[in-house]
Design a protein around this motif. Structure first.
Motif, short mmCIF file in Angstrom:
data_model
loop_
_atom_site.label_atom_id
_atom_site.label_comp_id
_atom_site.label_asym_id
_atom_site.label_seq_id
_atom_site.Cartn_x
_atom_site.Cartn_y
_atom_site.Cartn_z
N TYR A 66 0.95 -1.05 -0.07
CA TYR A 66 0.11 0.13 0.00
C TYR A 66 0.81 1.16 -0.01
CZ TYR A 66 -3.86 3.01 0.86
OH TYR A 66 -4.76 4.18 0.76
N GLU A 67 1.97 1.14 0.71
CA GLU A 67 2.85 2.42 0.89
C GLU A 67 3.42 2.78 -0.42
OE1 GLU A 67 6.99 0.08 2.08
OE2 GLU A 67 5.70 0.82 3.62
N ASP A 68 3.46 1.87 -1.58
CA ASP A 68 3.89 2.15 -2.74
C ASP A 68 2.88 2.59 -3.70
OD1 ASP A 68 6.38 0.86 -2.01
OD2 ASP A 68 5.41 -1.22 -2.41
N THR A 69 1.70 2.91 -3.60
CA THR A 69 0.79 3.24 -4.17
C THR A 69 -0.05 4.59 -3.73
OG1 THR A 69 -0.78 1.74 -3.12
CG2 THR A 69 0.26 0.84 -4.82
N ASP A 70 -0.71 5.04 -4.98
CA ASP A 70 -1.64 6.07 -4.64
C ASP A 70 -2.94 5.40 -4.05
OD1 ASP A 70 -3.10 5.23 -6.78
OD2 ASP A 70 -2.50 6.77 -8.23
N CYS A 71 -3.96 6.48 -3.74
CA CYS A 71 -5.16 5.94 -3.20
C CYS A 71 -6.02 5.18 -4.15
CB CYS A 71 -6.11 7.07 -2.80
SG CYS A 71 -6.70 8.07 -3.99
N TYR B 27 3.27 4.82 -7.42
CA TYR B 27 3.91 6.08 -8.06
C TYR B 27 5.05 5.81 -8.99
CZ TYR B 27 1.59 8.01 -3.72
OH TYR B 27 0.47 8.06 -2.65
N HIS B 28 5.22 6.71 -9.80
CA HIS B 28 5.95 6.67 -10.77
C HIS B 28 7.64 6.62 -10.37
CE1 HIS B 28 5.80 10.93 -10.51
NE2 HIS B 28 7.41 10.89 -10.75
N THR B 29 7.79 7.42 -9.22
CA THR B 29 9.26 7.46 -8.75
C THR B 29 9.65 6.10 -8.11
OG1 THR B 29 8.34 8.36 -6.70
CG2 THR B 29 9.13 9.80 -8.49
N ASN B 30 8.69 5.37 -7.69
CA ASN B 30 8.92 4.15 -6.97
C ASN B 30 9.71 2.91 -7.96
OD1 ASN B 30 8.17 4.85 -4.54
ND2 ASN B 30 6.21 3.76 -4.74
N TYR B 31 9.47 3.05 -9.13
CA TYR B 31 10.09 2.19 -10.09
C TYR B 31 11.53 2.49 -10.33
CZ TYR B 31 5.36 1.32 -11.99
OH TYR B 31 4.04 1.07 -12.16
N ILE C 23 6.26 2.28 -19.40
CA ILE C 23 5.25 1.64 -20.59
C ILE C 23 3.96 1.13 -19.91
CG2 ILE C 23 5.03 -0.61 -21.74
CD1 ILE C 23 8.54 -0.64 -21.59
N SER C 24 3.77 0.60 -18.65
CA SER C 24 2.53 0.12 -18.22
C SER C 24 2.67 0.37 -16.64
CB SER C 24 2.19 -1.21 -18.29
OG SER C 24 1.00 -1.64 -17.98
N SER C 25 1.56 0.23 -15.77
CA SER C 25 1.49 0.34 -14.60
C SER C 25 1.59 -0.88 -13.82
CB SER C 25 0.34 1.22 -14.03
OG SER C 25 0.40 2.57 -14.45
N ALA C 26 1.91 -0.94 -12.31
CA ALA C 26 1.75 -2.01 -11.53
C ALA C 26 0.91 -1.54 -10.53
CB ALA C 26 3.01 -2.23 -10.93
N LYS C 27 0.24 -2.28 -9.75
CA LYS C 27 -0.78 -2.09 -8.73
C LYS C 27 -0.47 -2.90 -7.40
CE LYS C 27 -4.48 -4.99 -10.48
NZ LYS C 27 -3.54 -6.05 -10.88
#
Length: 129
Positions: free
Chosen positions: A10-15, A20-24, A60-64
């Motif tokens: 959860y801490e890696d994501t938005d609501c 978040y892009h910087t986490n990659y 390229i794509s998103s993770a969740k």
């Protein structure tokens, strides 16, 4: 080639549960550190370490939330005082992020570019036992 896995919390994501892009970029940093940790070393040896000189990223794509990612790190070029790595992040074997990162080897105290020590070269080449 070095492989490293990371679970999305959860801490890696938005609501909305999207990473978040910087986490990659952080995940790639962790994968680079793991190259050393897997040899029972740290990325800094004595007063020598690496700093990011440049980074070219392609989202390229998103993770969740809950996804398990695999980060592959491969050396493209190993120079006298720098290294260029290709780092790809995959989700279920599908490429979702890629970057090329140039690292400069520096003396951390003097903040000067230095030759990569043999001990670090051996780790990067996968020869350290």
């Amino acid at each position: 080639m070095q492989k490293y896995k990371v679970r999305i919390y959860y801490e890696d994501t938005d609501c909305g549960g999207i990473v978040y892009h910087t986490n990659y970029i952080k995940y790639c940093e962790r994968a680079r550190s793991e190259i050393f940790f897997s040899s029972n070393k740290t990325p800094n040896i004595k007063t020598i370490g690496f700093v990011v000189k440049s980074l070219n990223a392609n989202f390229i794509s998103s993770a969740k939330l809950g996804d398990l990612l695999e980060i592959e790190s491969k050396i493209l070029r190993l120079g006298y005082s720098s290294v260029i790595l290709k780092q790809n992040i995959f989700l279920k074997n599908k490429l979702i992020f890629e970057c090329d990162v140039r690292l400069a080897c520096i003396d951390i105290i003097n903040k000067k570019i230095v030759r990569i020590p043999d001990e670090i070269l051996n780790i990067l080449k996968g020869e350290y036992k």
